[in-house]
Scaffold this active site. Structure first.
Site, mmCIF file in Angstrom:
data_model
loop_
_atom_site.group_PDB
_atom_site.id
_atom_site.type_symbol
_atom_site.label_atom_id
_atom_site.label_comp_id
_atom_site.label_asym_id
_atom_site.label_seq_id
_atom_site.Cartn_x
_atom_site.Cartn_y
_atom_site.Cartn_z
ATOM 1 N N ARG A 47 0.840 -1.208 0.000
ATOM 2 C CA ARG A 47 0.000 0.000 0.000
ATOM 3 C C ARG A 47 0.876 1.259 0.000
ATOM 4 O O ARG A 47 0.545 2.255 -0.657
ATOM 5 C CB ARG A 47 -0.939 -0.002 1.203
ATOM 6 C CG ARG A 47 -1.914 1.159 1.171
ATOM 7 C CD ARG A 47 -2.980 1.056 2.237
ATOM 8 N NE ARG A 47 -2.444 1.171 3.579
ATOM 9 C CZ ARG A 47 -3.148 1.031 4.695
ATOM 10 N NH1 ARG A 47 -4.437 0.752 4.627
ATOM 11 N NH2 ARG A 47 -2.597 1.152 5.886
ATOM 12 N N LEU B 246 -9.867 4.668 1.940
ATOM 13 C CA LEU B 246 -8.547 4.055 2.043
ATOM 14 C C LEU B 246 -8.724 2.534 1.979
ATOM 15 O O LEU B 246 -9.581 1.990 2.682
ATOM 16 C CB LEU B 246 -7.891 4.433 3.378
ATOM 17 C CG LEU B 246 -6.457 3.913 3.477
ATOM 18 C CD1 LEU B 246 -5.514 4.820 2.706
ATOM 19 C CD2 LEU B 246 -6.011 3.786 4.921
ATOM 20 N N ARG C 189 13.863 26.419 -1.653
ATOM 21 C CA ARG C 189 12.845 27.448 -1.867
ATOM 22 C C ARG C 189 11.466 26.813 -1.827
ATOM 23 O O ARG C 189 11.337 25.593 -1.910
ATOM 24 C CB ARG C 189 13.071 28.165 -3.199
ATOM 25 C CG ARG C 189 13.055 27.216 -4.333
ATOM 26 C CD ARG C 189 13.794 27.695 -5.565
ATOM 27 N NE ARG C 189 13.505 26.694 -6.598
ATOM 28 C CZ ARG C 189 12.788 26.919 -7.668
ATOM 29 N NH1 ARG C 189 12.331 28.122 -7.920
ATOM 30 N NH2 ARG C 189 12.547 25.971 -8.517
ATOM 31 N N LYS D 77 -2.667 7.038 0.997
ATOM 32 C CA LYS D 77 -2.491 7.340 2.420
ATOM 33 C C LYS D 77 -1.585 8.568 2.536
ATOM 34 O O LYS D 77 -0.397 8.472 2.882
ATOM 35 C CB LYS D 77 -1.930 6.109 3.163
ATOM 36 C CG LYS D 77 -2.342 6.070 4.630
ATOM 37 C CD LYS D 77 -2.198 4.696 5.222
ATOM 38 C CE LYS D 77 -2.318 4.669 6.734
ATOM 39 N NZ LYS D 77 -3.535 5.228 7.309
#
Ligand code: PDD
Length: 290
Positions: free
Chosen positions: A50, A202, A98, A146
């Site tokens: 995952r 999820l 930056r 995730k």
């Protein structure tokens, strides 16, 4: 507590990252939480798969091979003082000089891990179940990744925390999606129902275990969209996650869940599924890799 940061194992309180880290500036990163039982990482391969999927989804190269991950994770588990742990991994697009939204060139990923004690539900929560509130799902449309960009989850979770409840269950366009940090299952007339693993939820590792157990034990189950009315009329509701495992929701928006016989208490299918889950966990720890 021990931690790992960019190649070094160190005490957590000594770990430092740059304020220019893109995880800090843009939430430009992904994470995993792996439950560790008696120093055995549960479903490690699935968690690493995952993680790879989340990295691919944000176009970030995996800084380590599977072998490297295994050895780093096992070392962190060994160095951590508790037997049952929640091992956290975060990878961000690194610290540039930056602030520019575009992907930086030649900037190494930041890799951070730490392992905390696993906080499981209390015996009282197991016995009585817990309360949940519902709320609109205000997240983006890649909930399958995730991502560390969890502000919507945080705000949504706080709604139930403010009301002394354990989880917030989210609805999008009149359909159940998932909890702020968990997947949701319902039971109606003996059939276990769960929303499909699409871009709106999820793909939970515990969710997969539960569906595998339903399959193995030939418990009636169906994966399909669940409307708000079905959620509210459910005979049983439970949530799954790496820390909650299988946990009964016994009140939804202050209305007891269930029907005569177990209204407001964990129902029979929930108790059966939790028992199967515990049995499975025991087996896996006796036979790593099962
Ligand atoms: N959360 N859905 C969401 C939005 C989650 O954050 C989680 C887990 C789950 C359950 O997935 P799993 O079964 O793989 O733990 C579903 C973890 C535990 C967390 O953020 O701490």
């Amino acid at each position: 507590m021990r931690a790992y940061l960019d190649g070094h194992f160190l005490p957590l309180h000594e770990a430092r990252i740059s304020p220019m880290d893109r995880g800090f500036l843009y939430a430009d990163g992904v994470y995993e939480v792996i439950p560790v039982y008696s120093r055995f990482p549960f479903r490690l391969e699935e968690h690493l798969r995952r993680l790879q999927n989340s990295l691919d989804g944000i176009r970030l190269a995996n800084p380590h091979s599977l072998e490297e991950w295994h050895s780093k994770i096992l070392q962190l588990i060994a160095e951590t003082e508790f037997d049952d742990q929640a091992l956290y991994i975060q990878i961000t697009r690194g610290a540039d000089t930056r602030r520019d939204a575009c992907f930086p060139e030649n900037v190494p990923q930041t890799v951070f891990m730490f392992s905390a004690p696993l906080v499981a539900p209390t015996p009282e929560q197991r016995e009585s179940g817990v309360r949940a509130l519902t709320a609109p799902d205000i997240r983006w449309l890649r909930c399958d990744l995730k991502s560390v960009s969890l502000l919507a989850n945080v705000l949504t979770r706080q709604l139930s925390a403010d009301a002394g409840a354990t989880e917030t269950i989210m609805l999008r366009d009149g359909f159940l999606t998932e909890g702020s940090a968990s997947n949701v299952f319902i039971v109606k007339d003996g059939v276990i129902l769960s929303p499909p693993k699409d871009h709106l939820i999820l793909p939970g590792i515990t969710y997969d275990v539960v569906l595998e157990l339903a399959e193995k034990h030939e418990a009636a189950h169906e994966v399909r969209r669940i409307g708000e009315a079905e959620l509210r009329a459910a005979d049983e509701i439970w949530i799954t996650s790496s820390s909650k495992e299988v946990l009964a929701i016994t009140a939804l928006d202050n209305t007891p869940v269930g029907k005569d016989g177990w209204r407001g208490r964990p129902g029979p299918v929930t108790c059966q599924m939790y028992a199967w889950f515990c049995e499975f966990k025991e087996q896996v720890m006796r036979r790593p890799g099962a």
